[in-house]
Structure formats: C-alpha cells, structure tokens
Design a protein around this motif. Structure first.
Motif, PDB file in Angstrom:
ATOM      1  N   ASP A 279     -43.818 -11.446  11.312  1.00 46.49           N
ATOM      2  CA  ASP A 279     -44.057 -10.511   9.787  1.00 46.49           C
ATOM      3  C   ASP A 279     -43.882  -9.178  10.422  1.00 46.49           C
ATOM      4  N   PHE A 280     -44.580  -8.659  11.561  1.00 45.43           N
ATOM      5  CA  PHE A 280     -44.757  -7.214  11.896  1.00 45.43           C
ATOM      6  C   PHE A 280     -44.385  -7.302  13.458  1.00 45.43           C
ATOM      7  N   CYS A 281     -43.988  -5.920  13.975  1.00 36.33           N
ATOM      8  CA  CYS A 281     -43.799  -5.909  15.227  1.00 36.33           C
ATOM      9  C   CYS A 281     -44.089  -4.272  15.710  1.00 36.33           C
ATOM     10  N   MET A 282     -44.079  -3.878  16.834  1.00 33.36           N
ATOM     11  CA  MET A 282     -43.935  -2.413  17.164  1.00 33.36           C
ATOM     12  C   MET A 282     -42.423  -2.311  17.222  1.00 33.36           C
ATOM     13  N   SER A 283     -41.856  -1.364  16.846  1.00 34.16           N
ATOM     14  CA  SER A 283     -40.416  -0.707  17.244  1.00 34.16           C
ATOM     15  C   SER A 283     -40.329   0.788  17.541  1.00 34.16           C
ATOM     16  N   SER A 284     -39.196   1.117  17.573  1.00 34.16           N
ATOM     17  CA  SER A 284     -39.185   2.687  17.873  1.00 34.16           C
ATOM     18  C   SER A 284     -37.532   3.140  17.480  1.00 34.16           C
ATOM     19  N   PRO A 285     -37.630   4.200  17.234  1.00 29.29           N
ATOM     20  CA  PRO A 285     -36.176   4.849  16.659  1.00 29.29           C
ATOM     21  C   PRO A 285     -35.032   4.503  17.761  1.00 29.29           C
ATOM     22  N   VAL A 286     -35.537   4.542  19.062  1.00 29.42           N
ATOM     23  CA  VAL A 286     -34.216   4.422  19.817  1.00 29.42           C
ATOM     24  C   VAL A 286     -33.795   3.028  19.836  1.00 29.42           C
ATOM     25  N   ILE A 287     -34.954   1.910  19.588  1.00 28.44           N
ATOM     26  CA  ILE A 287     -34.368   0.481  19.524  1.00 28.44           C
ATOM     27  C   ILE A 287     -33.755   0.410  18.339  1.00 28.44           C
ATOM     28  N   HIS A 288     -33.804   1.069  17.030  1.00 26.57           N
ATOM     29  CA  HIS A 288     -32.874   0.843  15.908  1.00 26.57           C
ATOM     30  C   HIS A 288     -31.676   1.413  16.288  1.00 26.57           C
ATOM     31  N   SER A 289     -31.577   2.595  16.895  1.00 29.25           N
ATOM     32  CA  SER A 289     -30.103   3.211  17.403  1.00 29.25           C
ATOM     33  C   SER A 289     -29.437   2.183  18.450  1.00 29.25           C
ATOM     34  N   LEU A 290     -30.112   1.628  19.404  1.00 31.47           N
ATOM     35  CA  LEU A 290     -29.445   0.557  20.101  1.00 31.47           C
ATOM     36  C   LEU A 290     -29.042  -0.456  19.527  1.00 31.47           C
ATOM     37  N   MET A 291     -29.712  -1.003  18.421  1.00 27.89           N
ATOM     38  CA  MET A 291     -29.376  -2.123  17.598  1.00 27.89           C
ATOM     39  C   MET A 291     -28.003  -1.901  17.108  1.00 27.89           C
ATOM     40  N   ARG A 292     -27.985  -0.686  16.432  1.00 26.96           N
ATOM     41  CA  ARG A 292     -26.802  -0.353  15.559  1.00 26.96           C
ATOM     42  C   ARG A 292     -25.553  -0.313  16.249  1.00 26.96           C
TER      43      ARG A 292
ATOM     44  N   GLN B 238     -25.121  -1.777  19.263  1.00 28.36           N
ATOM     45  CA  GLN B 238     -25.169  -2.940  19.985  1.00 28.36           C
ATOM     46  C   GLN B 238     -25.087  -2.524  21.515  1.00 28.36           C
ATOM     47  N   ALA B 239     -26.108  -1.674  21.837  1.00 32.79           N
ATOM     48  CA  ALA B 239     -25.898  -1.062  23.358  1.00 32.79           C
ATOM     49  C   ALA B 239     -26.964  -1.425  24.195  1.00 32.79           C
ATOM     50  N   ALA B 240     -27.064  -1.220  25.292  1.00 29.83           N
ATOM     51  CA  ALA B 240     -27.984  -1.540  26.460  1.00 29.83           C
ATOM     52  C   ALA B 240     -28.328  -2.953  26.204  1.00 29.83           C
ATOM     53  N   MET B 241     -29.760  -3.435  26.021  1.00 26.12           N
ATOM     54  CA  MET B 241     -30.245  -4.623  25.885  1.00 26.12           C
ATOM     55  C   MET B 241     -29.731  -5.642  25.029  1.00 26.12           C
ATOM     56  N   TYR B 242     -29.038  -4.977  23.681  1.00 24.59           N
ATOM     57  CA  TYR B 242     -28.495  -5.563  22.713  1.00 24.59           C
ATOM     58  C   TYR B 242     -26.892  -5.744  22.876  1.00 24.59           C
ATOM     59  N   GLU B 243     -26.238  -5.356  24.203  1.00 21.71           N
ATOM     60  CA  GLU B 243     -24.837  -5.470  24.187  1.00 21.71           C
ATOM     61  C   GLU B 243     -24.350  -6.769  24.262  1.00 21.71           C
ATOM     62  N   LYS B 244     -25.029  -7.970  24.246  1.00 20.91           N
ATOM     63  CA  LYS B 244     -24.414  -9.372  24.149  1.00 20.91           C
ATOM     64  C   LYS B 244     -24.736  -9.884  23.100  1.00 20.91           C
TER      65      LYS B 244
ATOM     66  N   ARG C 257     -42.587  -0.217  45.860  1.00 23.95           N
ATOM     67  CA  ARG C 257     -42.604  -1.486  44.523  1.00 23.95           C
ATOM     68  C   ARG C 257     -42.999  -0.572  43.264  1.00 23.95           C
ATOM     69  N   VAL C 258     -42.373  -0.970  42.236  1.00 23.28           N
ATOM     70  CA  VAL C 258     -42.345  -0.011  41.018  1.00 23.28           C
ATOM     71  C   VAL C 258     -42.059  -0.972  39.928  1.00 23.28           C
ATOM     72  N   PHE C 259     -43.293  -0.627  38.958  1.00 29.41           N
ATOM     73  CA  PHE C 259     -43.212  -1.074  37.593  1.00 29.41           C
ATOM     74  C   PHE C 259     -42.877  -0.219  36.641  1.00 29.41           C
ATOM     75  N   LEU C 260     -41.416  -0.692  36.329  1.00 29.97           N
ATOM     76  CA  LEU C 260     -40.941   0.393  34.991  1.00 29.97           C
ATOM     77  C   LEU C 260     -41.224  -0.006  33.715  1.00 29.97           C
ATOM     78  N   GLY C 261     -41.684  -1.216  33.519  1.00 27.95           N
ATOM     79  CA  GLY C 261     -42.150  -1.727  32.259  1.00 27.95           C
ATOM     80  C   GLY C 261     -41.558  -3.378  32.255  1.00 27.95           C
ATOM     81  N   PRO C 262     -42.024  -4.239  31.159  1.00 30.66           N
ATOM     82  CA  PRO C 262     -41.426  -5.439  31.261  1.00 30.66           C
ATOM     83  C   PRO C 262     -39.860  -5.585  31.182  1.00 30.66           C
ATOM     84  N   PRO C 263     -39.264  -6.327  31.910  1.00 31.98           N
ATOM     85  CA  PRO C 263     -37.871  -6.729  31.957  1.00 31.98           C
ATOM     86  C   PRO C 263     -37.265  -6.684  30.808  1.00 31.98           C
ATOM     87  N   GLY C 264     -36.144  -6.055  30.463  1.00 33.92           N
ATOM     88  CA  GLY C 264     -35.463  -6.229  28.883  1.00 33.92           C
ATOM     89  C   GLY C 264     -36.220  -5.293  28.171  1.00 33.92           C
ATOM     90  N   GLY C 265     -37.145  -4.364  28.270  1.00 28.35           N
ATOM     91  CA  GLY C 265     -37.720  -3.715  27.274  1.00 28.35           C
ATOM     92  C   GLY C 265     -37.143  -2.362  27.334  1.00 28.35           C
TER      93      GLY C 265
END
Length: 343
Positions: A86-99, A101-107, A149-157
């Motif tokens: 029903d709800f989630c966190m998102s961001s302007p950059v995620i919306h741009s990538l989805m539109r 079909q870039a980065a993690m949404y390429e496929k 050893r570096v934590f960048l964030g969860p993979p795919g995020g």
C-alpha cells in the motif's frame, strides 16, 4: 443476493445506518490492514515512516498500517505499483530511473508503465550521505578505501548505486575490483560496522543518526567527504544534478567530541518520500496526510528532528504527481502546489 461491503463511513452515510451503528458493538468493524515498506532501523526514512504509522494508527481507528523494514526501496516501489503493497519509501531519482528504464530497472520492461501507477503522498528530507570510518582505521579520504570492506547500501538499492558511482567519480575506485562491496541489509550492516567487521559504512540519514551516535559515544569516528577539487567534476556533478539530490554539508561536531573531522564535510543530500498506488482511496489518503502533519506539529515540540518535516517540504523536489487525497490535504494546509505535483 449481492454481497455488500460496509465500512464505518458508508454505514454512517444514512440516518438508518447511523441508528444501526449505534445499536451494534464497535468490535463488529475490523480495521483495514495496510502495508508500508521502508528502510531498516537507523535510517531517517525508517524514523519518519515509523512516526507516520504511529500517528495514523493512533488517530484513525478505521486503519492499521503494518510496517515492513526489510528489502530495498527500488523493489518496494514495484510492489506498490503492482498493488501488492500500500505504501513505501521512494525518491525522485527512483521515479526518473523507472521512466527511463535505467540502472536497476534496465531489465524490467514494465518499469516505465509501472511508475504511472504511483502517486506521492508526501516528500521529506532524508538527510545527507554519511561515509563513516573509525578514527583508528587511519582512513582520511575516499581514495584510501581501496582494499577495504565497504557497505554501500543494500545491493540493488538506490543508496548502493549512488555510493558506487560517487567512489568511482571521486577516486576512480570500482566496486568488486578495488574494494569489497559487502552484501548486507541496513540492520546487519549497522551491526557489522559497530562490531568492526566493516571498514567503511555508508548511510543516507539525518544528522545525528541514532545508530552512529551510539558508536560515537565510545569511539572516535570520521566522516569522509567529497574533496573540493572533485566537486565540479563531471561524475560528481552528474550525481548532484539527479532528481532529489544536491551538494550538502555534514557539520563538524554533529556527533560530539568523538567526531574527529577538522571541519565540515561536503557530501550528498537527498529528498525522499512516501508513495502509494494511484487507486488508493482518496478519503483515506486525505485523512492520513492531515493526521500526520497535525501529529508532527505537536510532537515537534519535544522531538527537534521532526521540525524539518513540514507540509511545505511535502512537495520539495517532487517529480511524481500527488495522490488526489494528499493534494487536497496539502492545499488545505496552505501549501503552494507546483505543476509537477498536479499531474
């Protein structure tokens, strides 16, 4: 005979219904259960969205939001767009990538179509990217993370992608080649850094972060930043110029005496938000938005971090139209609505 689904609002819509409601026990009405996904504890989205859940659940007896704090926002938005959450966190950059079909949404061929199913409830400042190391590590700049050893964030995020690109833009370092990008979620990474099993810990959050504050109580800690000579580079400017991003400052002393930076740190700032499905009930979203900001205003008197969460900030950096319920609520709260939020 057709089955008819009754809610408290529809039942009270008639005089006869009101009389029937008065004669019926309140337990006859089940709350509508809703699911909200966010990042893990220790992140500012978790803090803001937990507050949203607590305020709404307390103020609106018809609804109960259950919080899921596992997984990546980039997957959560797909679940909301497909009506599975029903709800989630998102961001302007995620919306741009989805539109695009870039980065993690390429496929994901459906990504440009699925983003059209999303609507903004409200935006809020996520904070700034913290790139933390222990003072005892001897690491003082991004180019020194080679071999670590570096934590960048969860993979795919989105956080993973952002930090991966930043380290390459600033120091030419490639994840998996020049340093080990550890595969962990937010909770596990915070614990691993606290236990000394990660050399560099990245987290986009408001300062001071509770997780990092806890570490800084007993340990010297340093935050790595973007050097002045790299700030105007093409790679860094490409990151700063993305929707919802900006150059930002992590102040010296934000974490007390054990923060050993000699001055302010230049890093990335980011805006995020809460999104829902376009088919979510308008009256429900309206009531939740009004209840949230009323609760934040009251709680801000004792919780200073909440003062940054304002109705005006709900449309900051917005590039996904508001849900009609949120649009109505924010208009009533006196917010000037930009064209990008109107659809």
């Amino acid at each position: 005979m057709n089955n008819v689904s009754l809610t408290r609002r529809s039942l009270l819509g008639t005089a006869a219904g009101a009389a029937a409601f008065a004669a019926m026990p309140r337990v006859a009405f089940a709350k509508e259960l809703l699911r909200m996904s966010t990042l893990g504890p220790g992140t500012s989205p978790n803090l803001v969205m937990t507050t949203f859940v607590n305020i709404v659940n307390g103020a609106l007896p018809d609804y109960e939001i259950q919080l899921n704090a596992t997984g990546a926002a980039t997957r959560h938005v797909l679940e909301v767009a497909m009506g599975r959450s029903d709800f989630c966190m998102s961001s302007p950059v995620i919306h741009s990538l989805m539109r695009r079909q870039a980065a993690m949404y390429e496929k994901i061929d459906q990504a440009p179509e699925l983003v059209n199913n999303l609507r903004t409830v409200l935006n809020f400042p996520m904070g700034v990217y913290h790139i933390a190391v222990y003072g005892s590590s001897g690491i003082t700049s991004i180019d020194q993370i080679a071999g670590k050893r570096v934590f960048l964030g969860p993979p795919g995020g989105a956080a993973y992608t952002t930090m991966e690109r930043l380290f390459k833009a600033v120091a030419g370092l490639e994840a998996g080649t020049d340093y080990e990008a550890v595969t962990l979620g937010w909770d596990a990474a915070a614990a691993a850094f606290q236990d000394g099993n990660i050399d560099v810990y990245c987290n986009p959050t408001n300062a001071p972060s509770p997780a990092l504050t806890q570490i800084a109580v007993t340990n010297e800690i340093r935050f790595l930043g973007i050097p002045a000579e790299a700030l105007e580079s093409e790679g860094v400017q490409a990151l700063v110029g993305r929707p919802g991003f900006s150059a930002a400052t992590l102040p010296a002393g934000a974490y007390g005496e054990n923060q050993i930076n000699e001055g302010d740190v230049t890093t990335l700032g980011v805006t995020v938000g809460i999104v829902t499905n376009k088919d979510a009930d308008e009256e429900m979203i309206y009531q939740m938005t009004k209840a949230f900001y009323a609760g934040v205003q009251e709680a801000g008197q004792s919780s200073p971090w909440m003062r940054a969460i304002t109705p005006q900030g709900a449309v900051q950096d917005i590039n996904l139209e508001l849900h009609p319920g949120a649009l109505r609520a924010l208009t009533e709260l006196g917010v000037e609505i930009p064209e990008a939020a109107k659809g």
